[in-house]
Write an enzyme that holds these catalytic residues in place. Structure first.
Site, PDB file in Angstrom:
ATOM      1  N   LYS A  33       0.852  -1.208   0.000  1.00  0.00           N
ATOM      2  CA  LYS A  33       0.000   0.000   0.000  1.00  0.00           C
ATOM      3  C   LYS A  33       0.880   1.248   0.000  1.00  0.00           C
ATOM      4  O   LYS A  33       2.095   1.162   0.250  1.00  0.00           O
ATOM      5  CB  LYS A  33      -0.903  -0.023   1.234  1.00  0.00           C
ATOM      6  CG  LYS A  33      -0.152   0.031   2.557  1.00  0.00           C
ATOM      7  CD  LYS A  33      -1.076  -0.249   3.742  1.00  0.00           C
ATOM      8  CE  LYS A  33      -0.297  -0.222   5.051  1.00  0.00           C
ATOM      9  NZ  LYS A  33      -1.108  -0.675   6.197  1.00  0.00           N
ATOM     10  N   TYR A 242      16.473  30.501   7.946  1.00  0.00           N
ATOM     11  CA  TYR A 242      15.298  31.240   8.420  1.00  0.00           C
ATOM     12  C   TYR A 242      15.368  31.501   9.920  1.00  0.00           C
ATOM     13  O   TYR A 242      15.836  30.648  10.690  1.00  0.00           O
ATOM     14  CB  TYR A 242      14.032  30.431   8.143  1.00  0.00           C
ATOM     15  CG  TYR A 242      13.551  30.515   6.709  1.00  0.00           C
ATOM     16  CD1 TYR A 242      13.217  31.736   6.122  1.00  0.00           C
ATOM     17  CD2 TYR A 242      13.419  29.360   5.947  1.00  0.00           C
ATOM     18  CE1 TYR A 242      12.773  31.803   4.817  1.00  0.00           C
ATOM     19  CE2 TYR A 242      12.958  29.412   4.634  1.00  0.00           C
ATOM     20  CZ  TYR A 242      12.646  30.639   4.071  1.00  0.00           C
ATOM     21  OH  TYR A 242      12.208  30.696   2.779  1.00  0.00           O
TER      22      TYR A 242
HETATM   23  C1  LIG Z   1      -0.332  -1.684   6.907  1.00  0.00           C
HETATM   24  C2  LIG Z   1      -0.934  -2.978   7.269  1.00  0.00           C
HETATM   25  C3  LIG Z   1      -0.148  -4.140   7.336  1.00  0.00           C
HETATM   26  C4  LIG Z   1       1.356  -4.113   7.252  1.00  0.00           C
HETATM   27  O1  LIG Z   1       1.857  -3.635   8.494  1.00  0.00           O
HETATM   28  P1  LIG Z   1       3.401  -3.490   8.812  1.00  0.00           P
HETATM   29  O2  LIG Z   1       3.416  -3.045  10.227  1.00  0.00           O
HETATM   30  O3  LIG Z   1       3.922  -2.464   7.892  1.00  0.00           O
HETATM   31  O4  LIG Z   1       4.036  -4.816   8.608  1.00  0.00           O
HETATM   32  C5  LIG Z   1      -0.793  -5.360   7.522  1.00  0.00           C
HETATM   33  N1  LIG Z   1      -2.137  -5.410   7.693  1.00  0.00           N
HETATM   34  C6  LIG Z   1      -2.921  -4.303   7.678  1.00  0.00           C
HETATM   35  C7  LIG Z   1      -4.383  -4.441   7.880  1.00  0.00           C
HETATM   36  C8  LIG Z   1      -2.346  -3.050   7.499  1.00  0.00           C
HETATM   37  O5  LIG Z   1      -3.118  -1.957   7.501  1.00  0.00           O
END
Ligand SMILES: *Cc1c(COP(=O)(O)O)cnc(C)c1O
Length: 344
Positions: A33, A242
């Site tokens: 994702k 800045y």
């Molecule tokens: C993002 C996510 C994962 C992966 O999690 P990590 O901590 O990056 O390994 C797995 N399952 C769900 C439902 C997630 O939202």
């Protein structure tokens, strides 16, 4: 030359997947994702498919379309957000498997795409996504008649092995799914490290593949080199950046490098962050600007053309600590202006 060069080590990604998958006897998928945590969903998914991953997970259907385009037919691509209004065409066209989160999603799915594969996401206490136990009890027999390919849930505290929430969610998940005869998945990276009881039939690592905590044995995956645009000498009492936020105490050499908070170098990391000339640390001085940061290189005999902000000496979790955040946010903030170089 852009704001910097982001090198992505695909050999390390594949090695991290293999190391994680060796922990469990069931299958190991891959979470890609958010553009594979900022590293390029298509390229990363191809590498992981090459390593042996057959299950991929994305947050929303649009991301799944990009992963399908990269992988072609075959691997299963699951969508955590389930079947949302307007998703049917994309789910069908790209053969995506929604993880249904509610009765409403279930109805929408069987009406719009009868016979199309789906999974079920259960809420075991995180109260974020998934069917709650009462909802599942009411729907379970109808759902099972439709042959879900997976039932899954997600742990809220898996990066803290001693947290009682882990055992609690495990028990709830067992109570909701024992004896169903449907493949089960509970663990992301943190859950995989909690031990066999959490593994079930399929694990879903994300961050561990990309070199982040809590998978402490992960091989680093990213390296970020920032070009030095300009050098200058400043006298004691002169200021840099800045708000005059840094004042030279002695004669100093300052390098201005190309990249700033618009590239995901979070402004809050300010003076706690360092960049590296080879293995030599150099302090970031003054404020992080939108496109630039300034670095004290007074102690270097030679200033290289590029300074490294992510690499062997400072990983995503180190930089996250300087910025008061987590490695996940450092990775997913990596900007679109970097030249991404995929190394195999
Ligand atoms: C993002 C996510 C994962 C992966 O999690 P990590 O901590 O990056 O390994 C797995 N399952 C769900 C439902 C997630 O939202």
């Amino acid at each position: 030359m852009g704001t910097g060069t982001l090198s992505i080590d695909h050999t390390a990604i594949a090695a991290n997947w293999r190391a994680l998958s060796a922990l469990c006897s069931g299958a190991t998928g891959a979470v890609v994702k958010a553009n594979a945590y900022g590293l390029g969903a298509g390229e990363v998914a191809r590498t992981l498919a090459g390593a042996g991953a057959r299950w991929f997970f994305v947050a929303v259907a649009e991301e799944g379309a990009a992963v399908r385009a990269a992988l072609g037919p075959g691997p299963r691509i699951c969508v955590f957000s389930g079947h949302m209004e307007g998703d049917a065409a994309a789910l069908r066209a790209h053969d995506l498997t929604p993880m249904l989160n509610s009765v409403d999603q279930m109805l929408r799915h069987v009406e719009a795409l009868p016979g199309h594969a789906f999974g079920i996401q259960l809420d075991t206490g995180m109260n974020r996504l998934g069917m709650e136990p009462a909802e599942w009890a009411a729907l379970r027999d109808i759902a099972l008649d439709q042959n879900p390919v997976l039932v899954m849930s997600h742990l809220a505290c898996a990066d803290d092995p001693g947290h009682p929430m882990n055992a609690y969610q495990l028990q709830v998940f067992r109570d909701l799914t024992d004896g169903l005869g449907v493949p089960r998945s509970l663990a992301a990276t943190g859950g995989m490290l909690l031990g066999e009881a959490y593994h079930f039939d399929l694990c879903r690592p994300g961050i561990g593949l990309y070199g982040g905590a809590p998978f402490s044995e992960a091989r680093p995956v990213v390296r970020l080199d920032l070009p030095v645009i300009q050098m200058r000498d400043v006298e004691p009492g002169e200021v840099v950046g800045y708000a005059n936020a840094w004042i030279a105490q002695g004669r100093s050499r300052i390098a201005t490098v190309s990249a700033g908070y618009a590239d995901g170098l979070i402004r809050a990391m300010g003076p706690r962050a360092r960049v590296f000339a080879g293995a030599t640390a150099c302090a970031v001085v003054g404020r992080v600007s939108m496109d630039l940061i300034t670095v004290d290189v007074s102690h270097l005999a030679d200033v290289p053309d590029v300074l490294t902000i992510l690499g062997r000496d400072q990983g995503v979790d180190d930089l996250a600590e300087a910025a008061g955040t987590i490695g996940y946010e450092i990775l997913t903030s990596l900007g679109s202006r970097y030249a991404r170089v995929h190394r195999v």
